[in-house]
Write an enzyme that holds these catalytic residues in place. Structure first.
Site, PDB file in Angstrom:
ATOM      1  N   GLY A 202     -33.392 -31.461  -1.762  1.00  0.00           N
ATOM      2  CA  GLY A 202     -32.767 -32.510  -0.965  1.00  0.00           C
ATOM      3  C   GLY A 202     -31.282 -32.655  -1.241  1.00  0.00           C
ATOM      4  N   ASP A 203     -30.609 -33.383  -0.348  1.00  0.00           N
ATOM      5  CA  ASP A 203     -29.184 -33.694  -0.478  1.00  0.00           C
ATOM      6  C   ASP A 203     -28.301 -32.451  -0.515  1.00  0.00           C
ATOM      7  OD1 ASP A 203     -29.914 -36.391  -0.621  1.00  0.00           O
ATOM      8  OD2 ASP A 203     -30.182 -36.282  -2.790  1.00  0.00           O
TER       9      ASP A 203
ATOM     10  N   LYS B  28     -27.423 -31.305   4.598  1.00  0.00           N
ATOM     11  CA  LYS B  28     -28.017 -31.035   5.920  1.00  0.00           C
ATOM     12  C   LYS B  28     -27.288 -31.811   7.015  1.00  0.00           C
ATOM     13  CE  LYS B  28     -31.909 -32.588   4.244  1.00  0.00           C
ATOM     14  NZ  LYS B  28     -31.655 -32.642   2.793  1.00  0.00           N
ATOM     15  N   GLY B  29     -26.929 -33.073   6.680  1.00  0.00           N
ATOM     16  CA  GLY B  29     -26.250 -33.917   7.669  1.00  0.00           C
ATOM     17  C   GLY B  29     -24.963 -33.261   8.124  1.00  0.00           C
TER      18      GLY B  29
ATOM     19  N   GLY C 151     -30.929 -39.690   3.321  1.00  0.00           N
ATOM     20  CA  GLY C 151     -29.566 -40.198   3.433  1.00  0.00           C
ATOM     21  C   GLY C 151     -28.701 -39.008   3.763  1.00  0.00           C
ATOM     22  N   HIS C 152     -28.245 -38.935   5.006  1.00  0.00           N
ATOM     23  CA  HIS C 152     -27.483 -37.775   5.469  1.00  0.00           C
ATOM     24  C   HIS C 152     -26.051 -38.202   5.744  1.00  0.00           C
ATOM     25  CE1 HIS C 152     -31.409 -35.677   7.044  1.00  0.00           C
ATOM     26  NE2 HIS C 152     -31.429 -35.944   5.746  1.00  0.00           N
ATOM     27  N   THR C 153     -25.125 -37.588   5.008  1.00  0.00           N
ATOM     28  CA  THR C 153     -23.739 -38.025   5.084  1.00  0.00           C
ATOM     29  C   THR C 153     -22.947 -37.125   6.013  1.00  0.00           C
ATOM     30  OG1 THR C 153     -24.021 -38.456   2.742  1.00  0.00           O
ATOM     31  CG2 THR C 153     -21.798 -38.707   3.616  1.00  0.00           C
TER      32      THR C 153
ATOM     33  N   GLN D 111     -35.374 -34.491   3.644  1.00  0.00           N
ATOM     34  CA  GLN D 111     -35.912 -34.043   2.360  1.00  0.00           C
ATOM     35  C   GLN D 111     -35.721 -32.516   2.284  1.00  0.00           C
ATOM     36  OE1 GLN D 111     -37.988 -36.569   4.258  1.00  0.00           O
ATOM     37  NE2 GLN D 111     -36.413 -37.696   3.184  1.00  0.00           N
TER      38      GLN D 111
ATOM     39  N   GLY E 121     -28.453 -44.660  -5.009  1.00  0.00           N
ATOM     40  CA  GLY E 121     -27.315 -44.691  -5.931  1.00  0.00           C
ATOM     41  C   GLY E 121     -27.604 -44.044  -7.275  1.00  0.00           C
ATOM     42  N   ARG E 122     -28.822 -43.477  -7.429  1.00  0.00           N
ATOM     43  CA  ARG E 122     -29.187 -42.884  -8.728  1.00  0.00           C
ATOM     44  C   ARG E 122     -28.350 -41.632  -8.994  1.00  0.00           C
ATOM     45  NH1 ARG E 122     -35.575 -42.027  -8.000  1.00  0.00           N
ATOM     46  NH2 ARG E 122     -34.903 -41.632  -5.865  1.00  0.00           N
TER      47      ARG E 122
END
Ligand code: GDP
Ligand code: IMO
Ligand code: MG
Length: 430
Positions: A12-13, A16-17, A40-42, A223, A301-302
């Site tokens: 993840g992260d 992709k966004g 959460g896609h930035t 994901q 925020g982890r």
């Protein structure tokens, strides 16, 4: 068959966004096919950042129809907030469509997610506590409440009544949590019916007719491969089919309608939450990746766990998704290192293993050790302005070539910074 899946190839992260935002101009539809607001896609345009949880990143482009497919789980509270944020930013949501078959996240899903994690103690999954797992559990148990149910107050009340008869017992007797009344839930959700009604349609027919009419569909994975409920590091996974196959079940299109599958990997690797992570770096290298890469979760925020690129994982992602391409993001972050390690295989009890083990006892084997190759870096060279492959420092070019050789598919997109424009298209074609 001009459809393309963008799918996370790690935990993840991966960015992709950004990749969806980058290529979506060439498509008519952008479809989220799984997950919910655990994503959460930035996206960053000219320094302005937008983090999307539920609505596809394609919303930014006026000509695109963004689709929330049947495979997604929708928390209407989050949808309401996201719609408001977009409206406040002057972004139209008129073209958004939502499948009536998508499942609704209900307040007890969120409560049970938190309670279940608490009960698991040090065996917890490290979920986002957004109710994703409990909602998919109800879907599979055939007791879920769908978006279409919300639109008919009588049907909704009837379903809530049946569900709460059991859920309240679980909440109260097993977890000692507050229960819900049917009236309070119907009152809370009634405004969401009005909010969602204009967007709800049969996205399955819409997409299939679109394909028939020669339109182009882009699937926005959420994901990632290693969090997939079947193919990931179970049980430390999410509860949906995040891999490319999920694009079919989560949208209603068939596999013959997908032509291209692009994986997204960071030039290193991260993970949030618990579970195995063979190349995790606990010392200075991990700290450097985290601070230079700003590796903190968009949703919770982890701090993200950080490690070196794992080619064993990348090859596995290539297999289970049928990748045709790979996008490598955050190459710029590696400018912080003298040398860069890539895990090319695992040593498990003295045996060299090149295929990701599907046996979890092997993945969790304390004797599993990554076998690294160490490549020369391009320390201190700012690559954020590079727009062509040839503009990258020679060692960065070699690094990409090395990854291509390890993964077995071409790297056709390279990220050199968070902004939309900080990208190299390296043979990408739709
Ligand atoms: P997603 O969930 O896969 O869409 O990824 P996230 O948005 O959760 O996390 C990726 C983070 O990396 C975001 O903050 C992006 O803005 C950022 N990002 C994406 N691509 C690049 C890149 O090439 N370089 C840098 N420095 N940041 C990037
Ligand atoms: P995007 O789309 C990273 C992780 C959680 C946890 C596990 C299960 O932004 O890449 P869940 O709340 O889904 O039941 O949590 O999955 N997880 C993610 N990690 N990026 C995500 O989404 C994630 N969505 C879920 O941290 O380990
Ligand atoms: Mg994310």
């Amino acid at each position: 068959m001009p459809s393309t899946v963008i799918v996370g190839a790690q935990w993840g992260d991966e960015g992709k966004g950004k990749v969806v935002d980058l290529v979506s101009d060439d498509y008519d539809y952008v479809v989220r096919y799984g997950g919910g607001n655990n994503a959460g896609h930035t996206i960053v345009h000219n320094g302005q950042t937008l983090a999307m949880r539920l609505i596809p990143c394609g919303i930014m482009c006026k000509t695109i129809t963004p689709v929330i497919g049947n495979g997604v789980v929708v928390d209407p509270h989050v949808l309401a907030n996201e719609l408001k944020t977009l409206h406040d930013d002057g972004i139209s949501t008129d073209k958004l469509v939502i499948s009536g078959n998508a499942h609704l996240i209900m307040p007890w899903h969120v409560a049970l997610d938190g309670a279940s994690e608490k009960r698991l103690g040090n065996k917890k999954v490290g979920t986002t506590k957004n109710g994703i797992g409990p909602c998919y559990q109800d879907k599979v148990a055939r007791t879920g409440i769908r978006v279409q149910d919300l639109l008919d107050p009588d049907v909704f009340r009837d379903k809530v009544t049946s569900v709460l008869a059991i859920k309240n017992l679980v909440l109260d007797k097993i977890y000692g949590l507050p229960t819900y009344s049917v009236d309070e839930i119907c009152d809370e959700y009634a405004p969401f019916a009005d909010m969602m009604r204009p967007y709800v349609t049969s996205t399955e027919h819409l997409l299939s007719h679109a394909i028939r009419d020669g339109k182009k569909v882009l699937f926005e994975g959420a994901q990632a491969t290693m969090l997939d409920v079947d193919h990931g590091t179970y049980p430390f996974v999410t509860s949906s089919s995040c891999t490319a196959g999920g694009a079919c079940t989560g949208s209603g299109l068939g596999p013959t309608q997908i032509q291209k599958v692009c994986g997204v990997s960071k030039a290193y690797i991260t993970r949030v939450g618990s579970g195995p992570f063979p190349t995790e770096q606990f010392g200075e290298d991990g700290d450097t990746l985290r601070s230079v890469g700003h590796e903190f979760g968009v949703v919770t925020g982890r701090p993200r766990r950080c490690g070196w690129f794992d080619a064993v994982v990348a090859r596995y992602a290539t297999e289970v998704n049928g990748l045709t391409d790979m996008a490598i993001t955050k190459l710029d972050v590696l400018s912080a290192f003298d040398t860069i390690k890539v895990c090319v295989a695992y040593d498990i009890d003295g045996t060299r293993v090149e295929d990701f083990p599907t046996d979890s006892t092997q993945v969790n084997n304390p004797n599993l050790k990554p076998i690294y190759e160490e490549l020369p870096g391009w320390k201190g060279v700012d690559i954020s302005g590079c727009r062509k492959f040839e503009e990258l420092p020679e060692n960065a070019q070699k690094y990409i070539h090395f990854l291509e050789q390890q993964i077995g598919v071409p790297v056709s997109i390279i990220g050199c910074g968070p902004d939309h424009d900080q990208t190299i298209l390296h043979g990408w074609n739709n």
